[in-house]
Design a protein around this motif. Structure first.
Motif, short mmCIF file in Angstrom:
data_model
loop_
_atom_site.label_atom_id
_atom_site.label_comp_id
_atom_site.label_asym_id
_atom_site.label_seq_id
_atom_site.Cartn_x
_atom_site.Cartn_y
_atom_site.Cartn_z
N GLU A 88 -36.57 24.58 21.81
CA GLU A 88 -36.01 23.46 22.67
C GLU A 88 -37.12 22.99 23.50
OE1 GLU A 88 -33.20 23.11 26.32
OE2 GLU A 88 -32.85 24.67 24.88
N LYS A 89 -38.06 23.64 24.01
CA LYS A 89 -39.20 23.01 24.83
C LYS A 89 -40.02 22.20 24.03
CE LYS A 89 -42.19 27.02 24.34
NZ LYS A 89 -43.26 26.21 23.83
N ASP A 90 -40.35 22.50 22.76
CA ASP A 90 -41.22 21.75 22.02
C ASP A 90 -40.49 20.39 21.51
OD1 ASP A 90 -43.24 23.44 22.16
OD2 ASP A 90 -42.42 24.64 20.36
N TRP A 91 -39.20 20.49 21.34
CA TRP A 91 -38.51 19.27 21.03
C TRP A 91 -38.05 18.31 22.38
CZ3 TRP A 91 -33.09 18.33 22.82
CH2 TRP A 91 -32.52 17.11 22.10
N LEU A 92 -38.14 19.06 23.72
CA LEU A 92 -37.88 18.05 24.46
C LEU A 92 -39.21 17.45 24.94
CD1 LEU A 92 -35.91 20.36 27.01
CD2 LEU A 92 -35.15 18.16 25.80
N VAL A 97 -42.74 12.49 24.98
CA VAL A 97 -43.93 11.74 24.61
C VAL A 97 -43.33 10.39 24.00
CG1 VAL A 97 -45.88 11.51 22.78
CG2 VAL A 97 -45.27 13.65 24.02
N HIS A 98 -42.42 10.36 23.18
CA HIS A 98 -41.72 9.17 22.46
C HIS A 98 -41.17 8.26 23.74
CE1 HIS A 98 -42.78 9.56 18.34
NE2 HIS A 98 -42.24 10.84 18.36
N SER A 99 -40.71 8.95 24.64
CA SER A 99 -40.29 8.18 25.69
C SER A 99 -41.03 7.39 26.65
CB SER A 99 -39.25 8.86 26.76
OG SER A 99 -38.17 9.65 26.07
N ASP A 100 -42.39 8.09 26.70
CA ASP A 100 -43.41 7.29 27.50
C ASP A 100 -43.82 6.44 26.72
OD1 ASP A 100 -43.76 9.22 29.71
OD2 ASP A 100 -44.69 10.65 28.47
N ALA A 101 -43.93 6.45 25.57
CA ALA A 101 -44.44 5.27 24.54
C ALA A 101 -43.47 4.06 24.70
CB ALA A 101 -44.57 5.73 22.99
N TRP A 102 -42.14 4.21 24.74
CA TRP A 102 -41.15 3.15 24.71
C TRP A 102 -41.36 2.44 26.12
CZ3 TRP A 102 -36.33 3.14 27.45
CH2 TRP A 102 -35.64 2.08 27.01
#
Length: 279
Positions: A88-92, A97-102
């Motif tokens: 779960e921690k790796d998934w979050l 990371v993708h949220s920062d890019a977006w």
């Protein structure tokens, strides 16, 4: 702030940054204080889902936009499919990371659409860069960096009975609950009640050194809320999780000073979540 077609009036870098900050706060909530709800909504049995941050500091998990091309750059697609295939921690962290890019894509989409010049783009980037990334907040990297900087600054200062410019942690006895409140006042260490108060581990600055005083104040400002990721402000009530040792605004975790006095051991929303069974 709209991103679709139509005629645009002049927008400033500060307006785009406010939009960025609101969306960022919403996504941080999804990955920290609202993580239980976020986890449940990312059902792998559903279609491709995306995490959207909204300008009003809320978040939404939904299907991607149907129009082509989309009104705004789209976030990472199919985050729900990876949920049960990793820790779960790796998934979050991956979603963070993708949220920062977006967020960067949306901010500079607006910059291009509104015709920002070089100076406006630089100003926008500097404002964004002064905030820790979502990844740093979710993984605790921002907190560790703040601790390292504070430790390095502490080594430069010598302890003594000097004036302290507000960074006081109150320890409620006999329970082991630390609640942090910031006051823009000057108090002598010798006058602090020993049984009820505890001064921050930062040694006081030298009386005649304005530069060191500013440096200590800067270190205080690097203390970040584990929920919204923002720095502290004067007269705000904070509370520390006894499990992960992260600090939170009381308002972000819905804890008041009066309620905190009766909590024997405080656990933040993330630490209160029971470990889920995975396939």
């Amino acid at each position: 702030m709209d991103g679709g077609g139509g005629t645009y009036s002049s927008r400033t870098a500060e307006e785009v940054f406010r939009d960025f900050r609101g969306r960022r706060a919403g996504m941080i909530k999804a990955l920290t204080t609202d993580v239980e709800k976020f986890y449940q909504q990312c059902d792998p049995e559903k279609e491709n889902l995306c995490l959207y941050g909204l300008p009003n500091e809320t978040w939404e998990v939904t299907l991607p936009a149907e129009e082509v091309p989309p009104e705004l750059p789209e976030p990472a697609l199919g985050i729900n499919f990876a949920r049960d295939g990793m820790e779960e921690k790796d998934w979050l962290a991956l979603v963070a990371v993708h949220s920062d890019a977006w967020l960067l894509a949306v901010a500079f989409y607006f910059g291009a659409r509104f015709g920002f010049d070089k100076e406006s783009r630089r100003r926008l980037f500097n404002m964004i860069n002064n905030l820790p990334t979502i990844y740093e907040v979710v993984t605790g990297t921002a907190k560790r960096q703040s601790k390292e900087k504070t430790s390095n600054s502490s080594n430069k200062n010598k302890s003594g009975s000097k004036t302290v410019n507000s960074f006081i942690m109150f320890c409620f006895q006999p329970i082991h609950l630390y609640v942090m409140v910031f006051f823009p006042v000057h108090l002598q260490q010798s006058r602090l009640p020993e049984a009820q108060t505890k001064v921050s581990s930062l040694p006081p600055p030298k009386e005649d050194s304005g530069a060191e005083d500013e440096e200590v104040e800067e270190d205080h400002e690097n203390t970040l809320c584990g929920a919204c990721g923002d720095n502290y402000a004067n007269d705000e009530f904070w509370i520390c999780c006894d499990v992960c040792e992260r600090w939170f605004h009381g308002k972000c975790v819905k804890i008041t000073p009066a309620r905190a006095e009766h909590i024997k051991q405080y656990k933040c929303p993330s630490c209160s979540t029971n470990k889920r069974a995975r396939v």
